[in-house]
Design an enzyme around this catalytic site. Sequence first.
Site, PDB file in Angstrom:
ATOM      1  N   HIS A  88       0.854  -1.185   0.000  1.00 18.06           N
ATOM      2  CA  HIS A  88       0.000   0.000   0.000  1.00 18.06           C
ATOM      3  C   HIS A  88       0.884   1.227   0.000  1.00 18.06           C
ATOM      4  O   HIS A  88       1.876   1.289   0.715  1.00 18.06           O
ATOM      5  CB  HIS A  88      -0.902  -0.002   1.247  1.00 18.06           C
ATOM      6  CG  HIS A  88      -1.797   1.196   1.307  1.00 18.06           C
ATOM      7  ND1 HIS A  88      -2.988   1.250   0.630  1.00 18.06           N
ATOM      8  CD2 HIS A  88      -1.658   2.387   1.938  1.00 18.06           C
ATOM      9  CE1 HIS A  88      -3.555   2.425   0.847  1.00 18.06           C
ATOM     10  NE2 HIS A  88      -2.765   3.135   1.635  1.00 18.06           N
ATOM     11  N   ASP A 167     -14.711   3.379   8.211  1.00 18.86           N
ATOM     12  CA  ASP A 167     -13.732   4.287   7.609  1.00 18.86           C
ATOM     13  C   ASP A 167     -14.406   5.264   6.653  1.00 18.86           C
ATOM     14  O   ASP A 167     -14.039   6.442   6.603  1.00 18.86           O
ATOM     15  CB  ASP A 167     -12.635   3.506   6.874  1.00 18.86           C
ATOM     16  CG  ASP A 167     -11.621   4.460   6.257  1.00 18.86           C
ATOM     17  OD1 ASP A 167     -11.008   5.223   7.035  1.00 18.86           O
ATOM     18  OD2 ASP A 167     -11.456   4.485   5.030  1.00 18.86           O
ATOM     19  N   ARG A 174     -13.678  13.554   8.578  1.00 17.68           N
ATOM     20  CA  ARG A 174     -12.322  14.130   8.711  1.00 17.68           C
ATOM     21  C   ARG A 174     -12.100  15.171   7.631  1.00 17.68           C
ATOM     22  O   ARG A 174     -11.536  16.248   7.873  1.00 17.68           O
ATOM     23  CB  ARG A 174     -11.264  13.021   8.599  1.00 17.68           C
ATOM     24  CG  ARG A 174     -11.157  12.175   9.857  1.00 17.68           C
ATOM     25  CD  ARG A 174     -10.366  10.919   9.586  1.00 17.68           C
ATOM     26  NE  ARG A 174      -9.003  11.208   9.173  1.00 17.68           N
ATOM     27  CZ  ARG A 174      -8.254  10.397   8.417  1.00 17.68           C
ATOM     28  NH1 ARG A 174      -8.733   9.243   7.992  1.00 17.68           N
ATOM     29  NH2 ARG A 174      -7.040  10.724   8.109  1.00 17.68           N
ATOM     30  N   SER A 189      -7.176   4.398   9.452  1.00 15.05           N
ATOM     31  CA  SER A 189      -7.912   4.359   8.186  1.00 15.05           C
ATOM     32  C   SER A 189      -7.254   3.365   7.210  1.00 15.05           C
ATOM     33  O   SER A 189      -7.914   2.481   6.658  1.00 15.05           O
ATOM     34  CB  SER A 189      -7.932   5.777   7.597  1.00 15.05           C
ATOM     35  OG  SER A 189      -8.350   5.781   6.273  1.00 15.05           O
ATOM     36  N   LYS A 193      -8.456  -1.013   6.508  1.00 13.53           N
ATOM     37  CA  LYS A 193      -8.805  -1.532   5.184  1.00 13.53           C
ATOM     38  C   LYS A 193      -7.835  -2.643   4.758  1.00 13.53           C
ATOM     39  O   LYS A 193      -8.237  -3.653   4.192  1.00 13.53           O
ATOM     40  CB  LYS A 193      -8.799  -0.387   4.166  1.00 13.53           C
ATOM     41  CG  LYS A 193     -10.015   0.525   4.326  1.00 13.53           C
ATOM     42  CD  LYS A 193      -9.986   1.716   3.405  1.00 13.53           C
ATOM     43  CE  LYS A 193      -8.946   2.717   3.822  1.00 13.53           C
ATOM     44  NZ  LYS A 193      -9.046   4.035   3.262  1.00 13.53           N
TER      45      LYS A 193
HETATM   46  N1  URA Z   1      -5.389   6.951   2.704  1.00 11.68           N
HETATM   47  C1  URA Z   1      -6.374   6.401   3.449  1.00 11.68           C
HETATM   48  O1  URA Z   1      -6.927   5.365   3.104  1.00 11.68           O
HETATM   49  N2  URA Z   1      -6.725   7.017   4.592  1.00 11.68           N
HETATM   50  C2  URA Z   1      -6.138   8.161   5.018  1.00 11.68           C
HETATM   51  O2  URA Z   1      -6.513   8.653   6.061  1.00 11.68           O
HETATM   52  C3  URA Z   1      -5.118   8.734   4.228  1.00 11.68           C
HETATM   53  C4  URA Z   1      -4.743   8.099   3.063  1.00 11.68           C
END
Ligand code: URA
Length: 445
Positions: A88, A167, A174, A189, A193
């Site tokens: 990621h 999220d 946010r 966050s 995921k």
């Molecule tokens: N990518 C995400 O999935 N969440 C964040 O808070 C910032 C970047």
Amino acid sequence: MSSPIPLHPVDTIQRKRNGYELTDSEIGSFIAGVVAGDITDARTAALLMAIFQHGLSPRELATLTDAMRRSGEVFDASTLGKYTVDKHSTGGVGDKSSLLIAPIVAAAGLADPMISGRSLGHTGGTLDKLETIPGFNTQLSLQRFGEVIAACGFSMIGQTKNLVPADRILYALRDHTGTVESPYLITASIMSKKLAEDLRGLVLDVKTGSGAFLKRYEDSEQLARLLVATGEGNGTRTVALLTAMDEPLGRFAGNWLEVWECIDILQGREHPLSADLIELSAVLAGWMLHLGGVSSSPHAGRDDALRLLRSGAAYERWLHMVRLQGGNTSIFDNPAAFHRPAVHHVLRAERDGYLAGMDCTEVGWAVQRLGAGREVPGGPVAAHAGIEMHVKLGSRVTVGQPLVTLFTEDPALLHTPLAMLNDTLQIADTPPTTQALIRQVVLGR
Ligand code: URA
């Protein structure tokens, strides 16, 4: 025994606001309330701001991440019978390394269940790139996702409606309340995921520099440490690489343009301006091969990754995956011919010197404003908008030499990005000190 007294969200907000550590039940019950719609946006935003101000202890962060991960459906990789590993990136400009890494990892015999995102701010998104392939479907059910991975070793899809719904709600709030840039909230966050993919290994590419979300090295390093600790705490072997994002990665930035660059590489045509992209992809994939037990060290993994790329094995996996997800692979026979922008414009050097610097976030915004990004949330993106870089930081340039070509599908969108790029690309008499591509490796153990 009587049932416990329900926790009141206002008590939780006040305790965090006053700097106390929240209990696991306070965090669990707050997230459950958010997803059930029982907690108002005002209360959720207040807790987010309290977390932004006070941060989270390692236990609070682990609990929050886990509560978010379990807020909806999760992928079950147990039937695959393979080591599951993913990578990621925290987001960059021209960063298309996922399109190379996932097929390499699959060709090595590992499984990569890759759930990706769309463009965010000045950065591009893997889903927007993949959707430029006619017919390609990024919206598979988790069941079909598993079937594609079982058949070819990887699949690339978007977040389903029920995957980590917490999220989605928290992220939107946010965005509205100035609480995006908290390293704790970013960690929860991202990791909620990624951990919902049922991974055994995870390699994180944490960008640092003028094109990263967190531009200061110390902040990127703190984020890398939080991400690694959270992954390891959840039982996933996690490694983070801090990598330079001071100029676009590779040759192109833009949706189809980035797929085209990767097709060229997968088919064995390595343009010199793609060298940084190939190296970064090989290093990240190398760590994944090492975590998955394929390669004896990350360094051997890098070499193995390059072999799998250059032998055509990764390309075979790529073709298989694209077909299984409905994409028309005939366009890969001549990717240059598929690039159909209405307008292209070459920006040339106004003097002799060296390409000495740029604000890479500004370059990313220029790409977005050429049409590669969205005007409004949920709006369309242009497949053929973007830029081709002709030089890298530190390159010698002579007056009149092409620096960058801009592509757009709408001539009205050319002017502003052209002015932005003209302003931000700096030519100086002396070469700049350039940063190493891989700045640091952060290990969990
Ligand atoms: N990518 C995400 O999935 N969440 C964040 O808070 C910032 C970047």
